[in-house]
Design a protein around this motif. Sequence first.
Motif, PDB file in Angstrom:
ATOM      1  N   UNK B  99       0.839  -1.194   0.000  1.00 21.31           N
ATOM      2  CA  UNK B  99       0.000   0.000   0.000  1.00 21.31           C
ATOM      3  C   UNK B  99       0.875   1.244   0.000  1.00 21.31           C
ATOM      4  N   UNK B 100       0.558   2.177  -0.902  1.00 24.43           N
ATOM      5  CA  UNK B 100       1.326   3.432  -0.952  1.00 24.43           C
ATOM      6  C   UNK B 100       0.856   4.341   0.174  1.00 24.43           C
ATOM      7  N   UNK B 101       1.674   5.300   0.640  1.00 23.36           N
ATOM      8  CA  UNK B 101       3.056   5.523   0.199  1.00 23.36           C
ATOM      9  C   UNK B 101       3.988   4.411   0.654  1.00 23.36           C
ATOM     10  N   UNK B 102       4.859   4.008  -0.257  1.00 19.99           N
ATOM     11  CA  UNK B 102       5.824   2.963   0.070  1.00 19.99           C
ATOM     12  C   UNK B 102       7.028   3.073  -0.859  1.00 19.99           C
ATOM     13  N   UNK B 103       8.152   2.632  -0.352  1.00 25.51           N
ATOM     14  CA  UNK B 103       9.342   2.552  -1.194  1.00 25.51           C
ATOM     15  C   UNK B 103       9.315   1.156  -1.813  1.00 25.51           C
ATOM     16  N   UNK B 104       9.219   1.031  -3.115  1.00 20.82           N
ATOM     17  CA  UNK B 104       9.165  -0.304  -3.704  1.00 20.82           C
ATOM     18  C   UNK B 104      10.537  -0.963  -3.654  1.00 20.82           C
ATOM     19  N   UNK B 105      10.913  -1.374  -2.422  1.00 18.14           N
ATOM     20  CA  UNK B 105      12.274  -1.860  -2.186  1.00 18.14           C
ATOM     21  C   UNK B 105      12.343  -3.381  -2.195  1.00 18.14           C
ATOM     22  N   UNK B 106      11.252  -4.051  -1.829  1.00 19.39           N
ATOM     23  CA  UNK B 106      11.169  -5.502  -1.958  1.00 19.39           C
ATOM     24  C   UNK B 106      12.351  -6.228  -1.304  1.00 19.39           C
ATOM     25  N   UNK B 110       9.601 -10.362   0.835  1.00 23.04           N
ATOM     26  CA  UNK B 110       8.537  -9.541   0.263  1.00 23.04           C
ATOM     27  C   UNK B 110       7.876 -10.205  -0.943  1.00 23.04           C
ATOM     28  N   UNK B 111       8.523 -11.201  -1.517  1.00 25.31           N
ATOM     29  CA  UNK B 111       7.960 -11.875  -2.689  1.00 25.31           C
ATOM     30  C   UNK B 111       7.187 -13.125  -2.246  1.00 25.31           C
ATOM     31  N   UNK B 112       6.241 -13.546  -3.079  1.00 23.66           N
ATOM     32  CA  UNK B 112       5.421 -14.716  -2.739  1.00 23.66           C
ATOM     33  C   UNK B 112       5.941 -15.926  -3.502  1.00 23.66           C
ATOM     34  N   UNK B 113       6.464 -16.945  -2.774  1.00 25.33           N
ATOM     35  CA  UNK B 113       7.007 -18.119  -3.465  1.00 25.33           C
ATOM     36  C   UNK B 113       5.900 -19.085  -3.892  1.00 25.33           C
ATOM     37  N   UNK B 114       6.016 -19.610  -5.103  1.00 27.60           N
ATOM     38  CA  UNK B 114       5.107 -20.661  -5.579  1.00 27.60           C
ATOM     39  C   UNK B 114       5.965 -21.858  -5.953  1.00 27.60           C
ATOM     40  N   UNK B 144       4.656  -1.753 -11.075  1.00 23.84           N
ATOM     41  CA  UNK B 144       5.568  -1.496  -9.948  1.00 23.84           C
ATOM     42  C   UNK B 144       6.994  -1.867 -10.355  1.00 23.84           C
ATOM     43  N   UNK B 145       7.111  -2.897 -11.194  1.00 20.58           N
ATOM     44  CA  UNK B 145       8.435  -3.326 -11.656  1.00 20.58           C
ATOM     45  C   UNK B 145       8.999  -2.339 -12.673  1.00 20.58           C
ATOM     46  N   UNK B 146       8.111  -1.812 -13.520  1.00 18.06           N
ATOM     47  CA  UNK B 146       8.538  -0.750 -14.444  1.00 18.06           C
ATOM     48  C   UNK B 146       9.023   0.465 -13.665  1.00 18.06           C
ATOM     49  N   UNK B 147       8.320   0.801 -12.586  1.00 20.01           N
ATOM     50  CA  UNK B 147       8.718   1.959 -11.768  1.00 20.01           C
ATOM     51  C   UNK B 147      10.128   1.748 -11.218  1.00 20.01           C
ATOM     52  N   UNK B 148      10.359   0.547 -10.654  1.00 20.85           N
ATOM     53  CA  UNK B 148      11.685   0.241 -10.098  1.00 20.85           C
ATOM     54  C   UNK B 148      12.752   0.357 -11.187  1.00 20.85           C
ATOM     55  N   UNK B 149      12.462  -0.227 -12.350  1.00 17.57           N
ATOM     56  CA  UNK B 149      13.425  -0.178 -13.450  1.00 17.57           C
ATOM     57  C   UNK B 149      13.651   1.231 -13.961  1.00 17.57           C
ATOM     58  N   UNK B 150      12.561   2.004 -14.050  1.00 17.35           N
ATOM     59  CA  UNK B 150      12.680   3.368 -14.577  1.00 17.35           C
ATOM     60  C   UNK B 150      13.478   4.243 -13.621  1.00 17.35           C
ATOM     61  N   UNK B 151      13.200   4.112 -12.317  1.00 18.22           N
ATOM     62  CA  UNK B 151      13.929   4.941 -11.354  1.00 18.22           C
ATOM     63  C   UNK B 151      15.407   4.610 -11.387  1.00 18.22           C
ATOM     64  N   UNK B 310      14.748  -6.015  -8.331  1.00 17.85           N
ATOM     65  CA  UNK B 310      13.911  -6.562  -7.249  1.00 17.85           C
ATOM     66  C   UNK B 310      14.478  -7.900  -6.768  1.00 17.85           C
ATOM     67  N   UNK B 311      14.909  -8.743  -7.719  1.00 14.62           N
ATOM     68  CA  UNK B 311      15.460 -10.048  -7.338  1.00 14.62           C
ATOM     69  C   UNK B 311      16.685  -9.871  -6.436  1.00 14.62           C
ATOM     70  N   UNK B 312      17.510  -8.901  -6.767  1.00 19.36           N
ATOM     71  CA  UNK B 312      18.697  -8.646  -5.936  1.00 19.36           C
ATOM     72  C   UNK B 312      18.328  -8.120  -4.560  1.00 19.36           C
ATOM     73  N   UNK B 313      17.412  -7.140  -4.531  1.00 16.05           N
ATOM     74  CA  UNK B 313      17.080  -6.566  -3.217  1.00 16.05           C
ATOM     75  C   UNK B 313      16.348  -7.583  -2.351  1.00 16.05           C
ATOM     76  N   UNK B 314      15.620  -8.532  -2.995  1.00 16.22           N
ATOM     77  CA  UNK B 314      14.909  -9.555  -2.213  1.00 16.22           C
ATOM     78  C   UNK B 314      15.821 -10.708  -1.820  1.00 16.22           C
ATOM     79  N   UNK B 315      17.058 -10.655  -2.292  1.00 14.05           N
ATOM     80  CA  UNK B 315      18.024 -11.674  -1.888  1.00 14.05           C
ATOM     81  C   UNK B 315      17.912 -12.966  -2.665  1.00 14.05           C
ATOM     82  N   UNK B 316      17.261 -12.925  -3.857  1.00 12.72           N
ATOM     83  CA  UNK B 316      17.164 -14.160  -4.645  1.00 12.72           C
ATOM     84  C   UNK B 316      18.509 -14.590  -5.190  1.00 12.72           C
ATOM     85  N   UNK B 317      19.389 -13.609  -5.414  1.00 13.76           N
ATOM     86  CA  UNK B 317      20.729 -13.947  -5.893  1.00 13.76           C
ATOM     87  C   UNK B 317      21.738 -13.450  -4.866  1.00 13.76           C
ATOM     88  N   UNK B 318      22.829 -14.101  -4.856  1.00 14.01           N
ATOM     89  CA  UNK B 318      23.894 -13.568  -4.012  1.00 14.01           C
ATOM     90  C   UNK B 318      24.465 -12.335  -4.675  1.00 14.01           C
TER      91      UNK B 318
END
Lengths: 320, 320
Positions: B99-106, B110-114, B144-151, B310-318
Motif C-alpha cells: 500500500x502506498x506511500x511505500x518505497x518499492x524496495x522488496x 517480500x515476494x510470494x514463493x510458488x 511497480x516493476x517498471x517503476x523500479x526499473x525506470x527509477x 527486485x530479485x537482488x534486493x529480495x536476496x534471490x541472488x547472491x
Amino acid sequence: MTEARSTPSLIALDWGTTAQRAWLLDDAGQIVDSRRPDQGLLSTTAGIDPHDDAARARAYESAFRATCGDWLDAHPDLPVIACGMVGSAQGWADAGYLTVPTKPAYGPGSLTPVAHRDGVVHLVPGLRVPSRDAAAGNVIRGEETQIVGALEALGDPVGQLTLVLPGTHSKWVHVDDGTVLSFATAMSGELFGLLTTDSILARTATEPVRDDEAFTRGLSAGGSGRGLLTELFGARPLVLDGLLDPASLADYVSGVLIADEVAHLMPDSGPVALCGSADLCRRYSRALAVHGFEPTVLVEDVTARGLWHIARSAGLQETP
Amino acid sequence: MTEARSTPSLIALDWGTTAQRAWLLDDAGQIVDSRRPDQGLLSTTAGIDPHDDAARARAYESAFRATCGDWLDAHPDLPVIACGMVGSAQGWADAGYLTVPTKPAYGPGSLTPVAHRDGVVHLVPGLRVPSRDAAAGNVIRGEETQIVGALEALGDPVGQLTLVLPGTHSKWVHVDDGTVLSFATAMSGELFGLLTTDSILARTATEPVRDDEAFTRGLSAGGSGRGLLTELFGARPLVLDGLLDPASLADYVSGVLIADEVAHLMPDSGPVALCGSADLCRRYSRALAVHGFEPTVLVEDVTARGLWHIARSAGLQETP
C-alpha cells in the motif's frame, strides 16, 4: 380520439439509421395509428451498391410502402413528411442542412420532395453549425424536428433556453425566442454502451441492477476534477476493493459520464429543458441539480408533434 | 555481451493478462536470451475451471515450463522471479499488494514463493492506493516493476518526480526520493481502441495514415474546455465538412484523448519523466509541452531491469 371520428391528414416518418417510426396523424395532429418497423437505413439498404442510385431509390420506396402502403391505399392524397437520416447523403435524397443561427420554421419550399410511384415524400433538412478555422462544427438530422416539437410543447418559450436531448449522442441546443443559436453533441450514451459492453469495466461488472446510490456516487466522482478518463477507470478498483457492487457498476459509470457532460455543457445561467426518456431525464435532472438548475422535463415523444408542425408551416396541408 | 561469456543468474518473467515475456539474465543483469510466447493469463487458463485450484496450478506450471523449461534444464539452480497479473487472485498465486506511500524496495520475504516441480517462482506484489470514503483507489500489477526499473535507469532521482507510463491504461506515478506517494490511471489507450474500432467515429474513418498535424489539432481541441465527450464527437463533423482527412481521424482522436488526460493529471510543478514506446512518449511529450513541461524520455524497456533489481534486493541472488 378514435380513427372512426378523426380524418387522417398526414403521414409522418422519423427514419433513422437503425430505426423507423411512422405515424398517421389526423387534421388536429393527433396520432390515429403508428408503426415501428425494423426498417432503419442500414437494413433498408443492406446489400445495395451505394453507387447504384436507382437500386437505392427502389429499396427506399419498397421499405416505405411496406410500412405505409395500406395508409396510402386508403387515403391516396395524404401528404407525406419524413425526418432523420433518410434525408442524408446516404438516404433517399439529400435534404441538406439549414445553418444556425436559424429559426427552424420550414416555410414553403424548405423541404426536399422525392417522387415515388404513389406521390411525393417531403424530407426535412437537418441543422448544422459550420466548422470554423478547423474547429469542429456539428450537424443534426431528426433532432431539428424534436426541437420544433419540444418548443411547441413548451408553449414556444420566449427568451433564452437550453434544450437538452439526452441519448446516444446527447444534444445541447441553445435557443433564443425560437431561434436556434448553436448546439453541441456529447457522445456519452455511445461511450456508456462501449464501456459497459467491451471494456475492462465490462469484465469487472455483473448483470446490472438499478442502483440510484451508485449513480449518485458516479455523479460525485465525475465532478471531482481528476478527469473522465481516470474516474471511469476508478469503477474497477472500487469493485475490487468491495466498495461497489459489480451489479451497480453500470449506474456508477452512467453517473461519471453524465456529470462530466453536464459540467462542460451547462449554460452559465438561464432556464434548461430536458426532452427524452423518463430514465435519462431523471439522470440529467439530478446532474443539473448539482449545479443549481431545475430543468423543465418533457418526457413526451415530441417527434410526431414536430413533424405535424413542420408539415403545416411548409404548407403540406391546408390550414383549417 | 554474448551467452558464451556471461553466466546466467536469473530467469525473469513479465506475465500479464494477454502476454508473457521471459528473459534469461546474466550476473550483471544483462539479457542473455529472451522470449515472448503467446501465453498470457487468458490463454494459459482457457477452459480451466477457475475454482479447480489444482488444475489451474498445473496450467500455470505447464505454461511456465513451455517458455522456460530448457533454461531450467540447462541451469537447474537459477532463481525465478515473475511480475504482472500472474500474481493476482486469478494468477498462479495471489502475491498481494504493497500500500502506498511505500518505497518499492522488496526486501527479503517480500515476494510470494510458488513451488513447482523444478523449484520455486517468486511473485512480485503489486501496489495499491486504497479506496477511501467510497472514492476510488487504484491498483497496479507489473507497473511497480517498471517503476523500479525506470527509477534505476534515471539514476535514482532525488526529490519529487512524476513518472508517466503511457499505454492502454496510462499510469501517473508521484514519487519522492524513491518513495511512491500515489498513482492514478487514465484509460485513454483503451478508449482510443474502442472509439477507433467500434464507435460512430470508426464508421467515419478510413485506414489510418500518420498525420502529426491532425494530432496537434486534436491536442488543441482536447484543451478547449468543451469537454472530452464533445470534442471526441467533433472528429465526425470535421470529416463531414471536409476539414479532416478520414485517414487522419485516429491521430486527431489520439490528440483529444491525450490532451484531456494530461490537462487533468499533470503535476502542479516539478520534473516529469516518460517511460514507454517511442511513439507514445513523443505524443505525451508534445501534450506536456503545451503546459510548459519538458519531460525526460525513457524509451528503454525497463521491465527486465526492474525484475533484476527486485530479485537482488529480495536476496534471490547472491550479491557479487
